[in-house]
Design an enzyme around this catalytic site. Sequence first.
Site, short mmCIF file in Angstrom:
data_model
loop_
_atom_site.label_atom_id
_atom_site.label_comp_id
_atom_site.label_asym_id
_atom_site.label_seq_id
_atom_site.Cartn_x
_atom_site.Cartn_y
_atom_site.Cartn_z
N VAL A 11 0.83 -1.21 0.00
CA VAL A 11 0.00 0.00 0.00
C VAL A 11 0.87 1.26 0.00
O VAL A 11 0.58 2.22 -0.72
CB VAL A 11 -0.95 -0.04 1.23
N LYS A 35 14.64 -3.66 2.96
CA LYS A 35 13.69 -3.13 1.96
C LYS A 35 14.12 -1.73 1.52
O LYS A 35 14.08 -1.40 0.33
CB LYS A 35 12.30 -3.09 2.60
N PHE A 153 -8.68 1.04 -0.95
CA PHE A 153 -9.50 -0.02 -1.55
C PHE A 153 -8.80 -0.71 -2.72
O PHE A 153 -9.45 -1.38 -3.51
CB PHE A 153 -10.85 0.55 -2.01
N ARG A 155 -6.91 -3.12 -5.28
CA ARG A 155 -6.84 -4.58 -5.45
C ARG A 155 -5.46 -4.91 -5.97
O ARG A 155 -5.02 -4.32 -6.97
CB ARG A 155 -7.88 -5.05 -6.47
N GLU A 156 -4.75 -5.81 -5.31
CA GLU A 156 -3.43 -6.19 -5.82
C GLU A 156 -3.60 -6.74 -7.23
O GLU A 156 -4.57 -7.42 -7.54
CB GLU A 156 -2.80 -7.24 -4.90
N GLY A 272 -14.93 -21.51 -6.19
CA GLY A 272 -13.61 -22.10 -6.39
C GLY A 272 -12.94 -22.40 -5.06
O GLY A 272 -13.56 -22.94 -4.14
N CYS A 279 -5.79 -9.23 2.80
CA CYS A 279 -6.90 -8.36 3.20
C CYS A 279 -8.12 -9.13 3.69
O CYS A 279 -8.43 -9.10 4.87
CB CYS A 279 -7.27 -7.45 2.04
N LYS A 282 -7.95 -11.57 6.91
CA LYS A 282 -7.60 -10.91 8.18
C LYS A 282 -8.61 -9.82 8.53
O LYS A 282 -8.91 -9.61 9.70
CB LYS A 282 -6.17 -10.38 8.14
N LYS A 339 -3.79 -14.55 -5.97
CA LYS A 339 -4.58 -14.16 -7.13
C LYS A 339 -3.60 -13.85 -8.27
O LYS A 339 -2.39 -13.69 -8.00
CB LYS A 339 -5.48 -12.96 -6.83
N1 LIG Z 1 -2.24 -5.27 0.30
C1 LIG Z 1 -3.45 -4.84 0.00
O1 LIG Z 1 -4.04 -5.21 -1.02
C2 LIG Z 1 -4.15 -3.83 0.88
C3 LIG Z 1 -5.24 -3.12 0.36
C4 LIG Z 1 -5.88 -2.19 1.17
C5 LIG Z 1 -5.45 -2.00 2.47
N2 LIG Z 1 -4.38 -2.72 2.95
C6 LIG Z 1 -3.95 -2.46 4.33
O2 LIG Z 1 -2.82 -1.60 4.29
C7 LIG Z 1 -1.90 -1.93 5.34
C8 LIG Z 1 -0.54 -2.27 4.74
O3 LIG Z 1 -0.71 -3.40 3.90
P1 LIG Z 1 0.46 -3.91 2.95
O4 LIG Z 1 -0.10 -5.01 2.11
O5 LIG Z 1 1.10 -2.75 2.31
O6 LIG Z 1 1.45 -4.52 4.06
P2 LIG Z 1 3.00 -4.83 3.90
O7 LIG Z 1 3.31 -5.83 4.94
O8 LIG Z 1 3.30 -5.13 2.47
O9 LIG Z 1 3.70 -3.44 4.24
C9 LIG Z 1 3.76 -2.91 5.51
C10 LIG Z 1 5.10 -2.19 5.62
O10 LIG Z 1 5.14 -1.48 6.85
C11 LIG Z 1 6.47 -1.56 7.36
N3 LIG Z 1 6.47 -1.25 8.77
C12 LIG Z 1 6.00 -2.01 9.79
N4 LIG Z 1 6.18 -1.37 10.96
C13 LIG Z 1 6.78 -0.19 10.68
C14 LIG Z 1 7.23 0.88 11.46
N5 LIG Z 1 7.07 0.88 12.78
N6 LIG Z 1 7.81 1.93 10.84
C15 LIG Z 1 7.96 1.95 9.50
N7 LIG Z 1 7.55 0.94 8.70
C16 LIG Z 1 6.97 -0.12 9.29
C17 LIG Z 1 6.91 -2.97 7.02
O11 LIG Z 1 8.32 -3.11 7.03
C18 LIG Z 1 6.30 -3.15 5.63
O12 LIG Z 1 7.21 -2.78 4.61
C19 LIG Z 1 -2.54 -3.07 6.11
O13 LIG Z 1 -3.28 -2.51 7.17
C20 LIG Z 1 -3.48 -3.69 5.09
O14 LIG Z 1 -4.57 -4.34 5.68
C21 LIG Z 1 -3.71 -3.62 2.18
#
Ligand SMILES: NC(=O)c1ccc[n+]([C@@H]2O[C@H](COP(=O)([O-])OP(=O)(O)OC[C@H]3O[C@@H](n4cnc5c(N)ncnc54)[C@H](O)[C@@H]3O)[C@@H](O)[C@H]2O)c1
Length: 453
Positions: A11, A35, A153, A155-156, A272, A279, A282, A339
């Site tokens: 995100v 990273k 919102f 979508r990956e 399926g 997302c 969890k 996906k």
């Molecule tokens: N992946 C999706 O499709 C999606 C879509 C909408 C919302 N979200 C939400 O967005 C949030 C992030 O999701 P994501 O998929 O990007 O997760 P992710 O695990 O890919 O990324 C999270 C990042 O935060 C970093 N991080 C953790 N603690 C930290 C800190 N204290 N300081 C700085 N960086 C820190 C991690 O190193 C990691 O790189 C989650 O709450 C998720 O539910 C995800």
Amino acid sequence: MKLAVIGCGYVGLVTGGCLAEIGHEVIATDNDSAKMAVLEAGRVPIYEPTLEPMLASARKAGQLRFTADPAEAIHAADVIFICVGTPPRETGAADLSAIDSVARMIANEARTPKLVIEKSTVPAQTGSNLKRALTVYGRSGGTLFRVASNPEFLREGTAIGDFFHPDRIVVGIEDSASAEQLREIYAPILEGRFSCPVHSGKCPPAVKPEFLVTTIASAELIKHASNSFLGLKISYANVLSDLCEKLDGNVEEVTRAVGLDPRIGPHFLKAGLGFGGFCLPKDIQAFMHLADSVGVDFGLLREAERVNRQRIDRLMEKVHHFLWVIKDKQIGLLGLAFKPFTDDIRLAPALEVIRRLIAEGARLRATDPEAMERTRALFPDIAYSADPYEVARGADALLLLTEWPAYKKLDWARVHKEMARRLIIDARNQLDPLEMRLHGFEYDSFGRAGSRA
Ligand SMILES: NC(=O)c1ccc[n+]([C@@H]2O[C@H](COP(=O)([O-])OP(=O)(O)OC[C@H]3O[C@@H](n4cnc5c(N)ncnc54)[C@H](O)[C@@H]3O)[C@@H](O)[C@H]2O)c1
């Protein structure tokens, strides 16, 4: 406007890159030093279509910068997007420790007023806890913090397109100044003033996105409510699929007709292997936990989650039905990511399928266009190949676990020649049952009449 993004995961990178692309000055940071080293070297640690060239061009234009020093990001920005992970704890509740630690860091480092935005998915009431944390951890004398929620919102797999063509932008605010600041940030999207990096000027016609201003608690609820409803729809389609198998229906005919009703809609009615990813599973758990904690019975979601977990059982029943004994059978896996168009395997159904097949002594070969390396890190003993025909070679069965379009276009006559036993179990209902039988395969999928041999 100067913006900071904290958390350079999926995100954070999409948000930071897209905000830079629409003209903001963005500085992004993460506490994962490995990273940050990758990003600072100009590489991208995840696969998402269009992301890599978009980040490269934003950096070249001086709109986007990465720093391993969070203080630098916090000092530079007026607005801070928190994009850290909120993974599930054992209880199912969201783990908000990363949000708490970012709040402490912002409170310690900020020297000027900041608008702090929750972009991460968080349970309702997090906004008020975040506000309190910023104040409590703050330096004496106090820096002025405002808090807002701006749920994501995306979508990956289509995340960049989703940012540029959203159906809604939700902002939960505590004061009108925050709403105005967020409206200004998103103005290029709301007014169609951007050059879209996905469609290069030929964007499909779209309805103008709604800019929805709500309370912070409503915005937090909207995100959990949306994802939970999507999970409900998928589980509903999956129960229909089980019914169709028992009653000679065809789940695709049923869900297509059901989905044509505009009150229901066609999306997320695909039967399926069920939903996975970082997302839906969890967020449903966190939403149920939240409801429980305030004494509201959300049994509906418990059921959706139970149905989803049972999809793996359903697949294993099919595998047992055809193969009888799994020990020493060679099984090829087409697809590993949760996906298509992503390398994300977090909570991917394929992982649980792999665990179960390994526990029963199967010999596995697997392929996926993007997710093999991540899966190899978890299951180093599987044979991996980028070539699906090699995965089919000598196999007693092929299981299609992720609906990558490339698998639809395989040369099935060649696959047929390669396999020891011509058995395909299509856990994503991606292939045409009739065509597969014409090719001479034993073929099964979910809920499609006559599909069982
Ligand atoms: N992946 C999706 O499709 C999606 C879509 C909408 C919302 N979200 C939400 O967005 C949030 C992030 O999701 P994501 O998929 O990007 O997760 P992710 O695990 O890919 O990324 C999270 C990042 O935060 C970093 N991080 C953790 N603690 C930290 C800190 N204290 N300081 C700085 N960086 C820190 C991690 O190193 C990691 O790189 C989650 O709450 C998720 O539910 C995800």
